[in-house]
Design a protein around this motif. Sequence first.
Motif, PDB file in Angstrom:
ATOM      1  N   THR A 134       0.827  -1.210   0.000  1.00 31.52           N
ATOM      2  CA  THR A 134       0.000   0.000   0.000  1.00 31.52           C
ATOM      3  C   THR A 134       0.858   1.256   0.000  1.00 31.52           C
ATOM      4  O   THR A 134       0.598   2.199  -0.753  1.00 31.52           O
ATOM      5  CB  THR A 134      -0.951  -0.003   1.221  1.00 31.52           C
ATOM      6  OG1 THR A 134      -1.749  -1.177   1.172  1.00 31.52           O
ATOM      7  CG2 THR A 134      -1.841   1.213   1.224  1.00 31.52           C
ATOM      8  N   ARG A 193       1.102   4.028  -3.040  1.00 30.06           N
ATOM      9  CA  ARG A 193       0.850   5.452  -2.825  1.00 30.06           C
ATOM     10  C   ARG A 193       2.033   6.299  -3.275  1.00 30.06           C
ATOM     11  O   ARG A 193       1.855   7.378  -3.826  1.00 30.06           O
ATOM     12  CB  ARG A 193       0.562   5.710  -1.352  1.00 30.06           C
ATOM     13  CG  ARG A 193      -0.824   5.311  -0.974  1.00 30.06           C
ATOM     14  CD  ARG A 193      -1.208   5.840   0.383  1.00 30.06           C
ATOM     15  NE  ARG A 193      -2.570   5.424   0.663  1.00 30.06           N
ATOM     16  CZ  ARG A 193      -2.985   4.911   1.787  1.00 30.06           C
ATOM     17  NH1 ARG A 193      -2.136   4.757   2.779  1.00 30.06           N
ATOM     18  NH2 ARG A 193      -4.232   4.557   1.949  1.00 30.06           N
ATOM     19  N   THR A 202      -3.830  10.250  -4.295  1.00 29.17           N
ATOM     20  CA  THR A 202      -5.170  10.499  -4.833  1.00 29.17           C
ATOM     21  C   THR A 202      -5.574   9.481  -5.881  1.00 29.17           C
ATOM     22  O   THR A 202      -6.751   9.376  -6.218  1.00 29.17           O
ATOM     23  CB  THR A 202      -5.238  11.902  -5.465  1.00 29.17           C
ATOM     24  OG1 THR A 202      -4.254  11.999  -6.493  1.00 29.17           O
ATOM     25  CG2 THR A 202      -5.008  12.975  -4.417  1.00 29.17           C
ATOM     26  N   THR A 231      -9.920   2.774  -4.514  1.00 25.76           N
ATOM     27  CA  THR A 231     -10.685   2.567  -3.292  1.00 25.76           C
ATOM     28  C   THR A 231     -11.597   1.369  -3.475  1.00 25.76           C
ATOM     29  O   THR A 231     -11.680   0.791  -4.561  1.00 25.76           O
ATOM     30  CB  THR A 231     -11.542   3.809  -2.982  1.00 25.76           C
ATOM     31  OG1 THR A 231     -12.471   4.002  -4.058  1.00 25.76           O
ATOM     32  CG2 THR A 231     -10.681   5.053  -2.823  1.00 25.76           C
ATOM     33  N   ARG A 249     -14.751   1.499  -3.573  1.00 23.86           N
ATOM     34  CA  ARG A 249     -15.772   1.920  -4.543  1.00 23.86           C
ATOM     35  C   ARG A 249     -15.251   1.732  -5.967  1.00 23.86           C
ATOM     36  O   ARG A 249     -15.991   1.259  -6.846  1.00 23.86           O
ATOM     37  CB  ARG A 249     -16.148   3.373  -4.303  1.00 23.86           C
ATOM     38  CG  ARG A 249     -17.169   3.883  -5.316  1.00 23.86           C
ATOM     39  CD  ARG A 249     -17.538   5.308  -5.051  1.00 23.86           C
ATOM     40  NE  ARG A 249     -18.415   5.321  -3.895  1.00 23.86           N
ATOM     41  CZ  ARG A 249     -18.800   6.413  -3.278  1.00 23.86           C
ATOM     42  NH1 ARG A 249     -18.379   7.586  -3.680  1.00 23.86           N
ATOM     43  NH2 ARG A 249     -19.599   6.344  -2.236  1.00 23.86           N
ATOM     44  N   ASP A 250     -13.987   2.104  -6.209  1.00 20.67           N
ATOM     45  CA  ASP A 250     -13.404   1.904  -7.533  1.00 20.67           C
ATOM     46  C   ASP A 250     -13.357   0.425  -7.897  1.00 20.67           C
ATOM     47  O   ASP A 250     -13.688   0.037  -9.020  1.00 20.67           O
ATOM     48  CB  ASP A 250     -11.980   2.476  -7.586  1.00 20.67           C
ATOM     49  CG  ASP A 250     -11.942   3.976  -7.418  1.00 20.67           C
ATOM     50  OD1 ASP A 250     -12.945   4.650  -7.732  1.00 20.67           O
ATOM     51  OD2 ASP A 250     -10.897   4.482  -6.957  1.00 20.67           O
TER      52      ASP A 250
END
Length: 96
Positions: free
Chosen positions: A38, A42, A48, A52, A54-55
């Motif tokens: 992770t 990043r 940004t 996520t 949701r993605d």
Amino acid sequence: MRPAEMIDVELTVADSQQSPTLAEVSRAVVSVAASLVTNVQRAVVGPTKVPTARDNAYFAMLADRARNQARDDLTREVAALLAATPTRTRKLARTR
């Protein structure tokens, strides 16, 4: 408190001298590896642009739609091929 309401409780303390089990060690290694991945992600793509949940759900939905569309297209093509192919009847030889 009145003496009749008192309850004796015995607590046992876990032995802190036990060595960790294989499952505990593997969980720790996986946790550290996930954290490392992770952090590297990043650093590479920017905070940004990290996907996520949701993605991930959106991309999974798009993949499902594409898979369903491909299946429907194939079903229609097979049905068209079967409809275009004339059925052949085979004459059976007469036996005595």
